[in-house]
Design an enzyme around this catalytic site. Structure first.
Site, PDB file in Angstrom:
ATOM      1  N   HIS A  83       0.851  -1.198   0.000  1.00  0.00           N
ATOM      2  CA  HIS A  83       0.000   0.000   0.000  1.00  0.00           C
ATOM      3  C   HIS A  83       0.880   1.239   0.000  1.00  0.00           C
ATOM      4  O   HIS A  83       1.949   1.251   0.635  1.00  0.00           O
ATOM      5  CB  HIS A  83      -0.993  -0.005   1.166  1.00  0.00           C
ATOM      6  N   ASP A  85      -0.160   4.381   0.903  1.00  0.00           N
ATOM      7  CA  ASP A  85      -0.517   5.422   1.877  1.00  0.00           C
ATOM      8  C   ASP A  85       0.227   5.209   3.187  1.00  0.00           C
ATOM      9  O   ASP A  85       0.689   4.108   3.499  1.00  0.00           O
ATOM     10  CB  ASP A  85      -2.029   5.449   2.128  1.00  0.00           C
ATOM     11  N   ASP A 114       6.396   0.908   7.021  1.00  0.00           N
ATOM     12  CA  ASP A 114       4.988   0.588   6.707  1.00  0.00           C
ATOM     13  C   ASP A 114       4.475   1.486   5.598  1.00  0.00           C
ATOM     14  O   ASP A 114       3.879   2.508   5.870  1.00  0.00           O
ATOM     15  CB  ASP A 114       4.146   0.734   7.978  1.00  0.00           C
ATOM     16  N   GLU A 146      -4.911   1.909   2.406  1.00  0.00           N
ATOM     17  CA  GLU A 146      -5.013   0.661   3.168  1.00  0.00           C
ATOM     18  C   GLU A 146      -5.247   0.963   4.633  1.00  0.00           C
ATOM     19  O   GLU A 146      -5.988   0.271   5.316  1.00  0.00           O
ATOM     20  CB  GLU A 146      -3.717  -0.151   2.994  1.00  0.00           C
ATOM     21  N   GLU A 147      -4.590   2.023   5.111  1.00  0.00           N
ATOM     22  CA  GLU A 147      -4.621   2.338   6.543  1.00  0.00           C
ATOM     23  C   GLU A 147      -6.006   2.780   7.013  1.00  0.00           C
ATOM     24  O   GLU A 147      -6.283   2.775   8.199  1.00  0.00           O
ATOM     25  CB  GLU A 147      -3.582   3.432   6.871  1.00  0.00           C
ATOM     26  N   GLU A 174       3.973  -6.185   4.107  1.00  0.00           N
ATOM     27  CA  GLU A 174       3.852  -5.450   5.378  1.00  0.00           C
ATOM     28  C   GLU A 174       5.042  -5.829   6.265  1.00  0.00           C
ATOM     29  O   GLU A 174       5.595  -6.924   6.146  1.00  0.00           O
ATOM     30  CB  GLU A 174       2.549  -5.847   6.094  1.00  0.00           C
ATOM     31  N   HIS A 368       3.539   3.350  12.383  1.00  0.00           N
ATOM     32  CA  HIS A 368       2.562   4.295  12.946  1.00  0.00           C
ATOM     33  C   HIS A 368       3.133   5.106  14.112  1.00  0.00           C
ATOM     34  O   HIS A 368       2.399   5.715  14.865  1.00  0.00           O
ATOM     35  CB  HIS A 368       1.288   3.570  13.437  1.00  0.00           C
TER      36      HIS A 368
HETATM   37 ZN   LIG Z   1       0.788  -1.238   6.452  1.00  0.00          ZN
END
Ligand SMILES: [Zn+2]
Length: 396
Positions: A83, A85, A114, A146-147, A174, A368
């Site tokens: 992903h 984003d 990530d 995706e997030e 991931e 994150h």
């Molecule tokens: Zn991710």
């Protein structure tokens, strides 16, 4: 050129591409088209064909690009999926989160692990795939949002179905420290809105308190949570073994002496099996529509209860005979299979019959977070895996 030089070059190129990717501020929900065009250009120059799919406003884009096999074989195509984003940044970063910074053995930046690190490795490796005598197709799948409950991937999956791409081996990169993850729970998020009738608190019978109906709804959710425990599958591989349910927040009301006309509840469930999600929703909707709403309407006909689906990320189920896991194991020698507590796009690919595994560079521990980083050595491990895939995908 010695092998050492070319592998150094490959690694340096992956760092350069990762640096470029971090420079694109692709926070979920925002325009990611510049990053997608960057990826598309690299792959097109190598002879890849590609197509894009979009959100309704056409500002967020999925890319699916293909390096065609040069020889026919019955090997399944490989899909390398990531992903594009990243989650928003909060204050407190030591460096600019959108400018990659290398310190010692780490590269810092939002999305470093990530999961732009994986995307960078696939793009850095693409020229080698392009030159190889591939006997299967290699696909590159880069999605948006995706997030925020996997909004982009389902749009891509629909297109894959239309184009008949329903078979293959998908690697979702991931951050797993390159370990094999072969299952996770689903993640369904909802907001339920209650609208009643405002009034003076001294006459509760003349108003419809959205807060009170919302709290009855929450009580029902907590009751159903116990039912989910009773439904624990015998052979569950998850921790906890049953589907969970959590109330994230209740928001409503303006003063002690005013009947609240609006309230909303944020809640989520993580089903171990799809059936639990369906069970929970049907029990809950029935309670809302057959018990709560008629009660509200007795006083105020325009009362309403509206459940908004934020996202329903399907679970990723263990497959004992997984082609994807077997491929990774054969290349890394690691036969362990683990489950994780975070959600990914894996279940979406699995649902259309593509054998899927989650395996990628970096650690979810750094995802994150402030000062997100990837250990540079993880990129090397990922490049090694991509090398293994190449060796497994050429005419011998
Ligand atoms: Zn991710």
């Amino acid at each position: 050129m010695s092998t050492e030089n070319s592998s150094d070059q490959l690694f340096n190129n992956s760092v350069k591409i990762l640096t470029d990717l971090i420079g694109f501020k692709t926070i979920s929900g925002e325009d990611n088209s510049s990053l997608i065009n960057y990826c598309d250009e690299i792959l097109k120059k190598l002879g890849a064909t590609s197509f894009k799919t979009f959100d309704d406003e056409k500002k967020r884009v999925n890319l699916f690009a293909t390096l065609k096999g040069k020889h026919h074989s019955d090997k399944k195509p490989i899909i390398l999926s990531g992903h594009t984003d990243v989650v928003p940044v909060s204050k407190g970063w030591s460096t600019d989160p959108f400018i990659a910074a290398i310190k010692n053995d780490k590269l810092f930046g939002r999305g470093a692990c990530d999961m732009k690190g994986f995307i960078a490795c696939t793009l850095a490796f693409a020229p080698i795939y392009a030159k190889a005598n591939l006997d299967r197709d290699i696909h590159f799948s880069y999605t948006f949002d995706e997030e925020t409950a996997c909004i982009g991937a389902p749009i891509l999956i629909e297109e894959l179905k239309k184009r008949g791409i329903k078979d293959g081996i998908c690697i979702i990169g991931e951050p797993t420290n390159m370990k094999i993850i072969d299952a996770h729970k689903g993640c369904y998020e909802y907001t339920t809105y209650f609208e009643g009738l405002a009034g003076h608190s001294s006459a509760p019978h003349k108003g419809v308190s959205a807060v009170e109906y919302a709290s009855r709804y929450v009580s029902k959710l907590i009751e159903l949570r116990e039912k989910l425990k009773e439904r624990t599958p015998k052979d569950s591989i998850f921790d906890p073994p049953y589907s969970t349910l959590s109330i994230g927040g209740i928001f409503g009301g303006i003063a002690h002496n005013v009947i609240a006309d609006k309230c909303h509840v944020n809640w989520e469930t993580r089903p171990v099996v799809k059936e639990d999600g369906a069970f929970l929703n049907s029990e809950l909707d029935r309670y809302a529509n057959e018990v709560l709403l008629p009660d509200m309407k007795k006083v105020f006909l325009n009362s309403s209860i509206r459940k908004n689906i934020i996202g329903e990320v399907v679970g990723f189920n263990r497959d004992e005979k997984s082609n994807a896991c077997e491929l990774i194991s054969s290349l890394t020698g690691d036969n362990n299979r683990e489950v994780v507590s975070f959600g990914t796009e894996a279940g979406l690919f699995q649902e259309i019959g593509i054998s899927t595994v989650v395996c990628g560079p970096g650690s979810i521990e750094q995802a994150h977070k402030i000062d997100e980083f990837i250990i540079l050595d993880e990129l090397k491990k990922c490049l090694n895996l991509l090398e293994g895939i190449k060796n497994n995908s050429v005419v011998s």
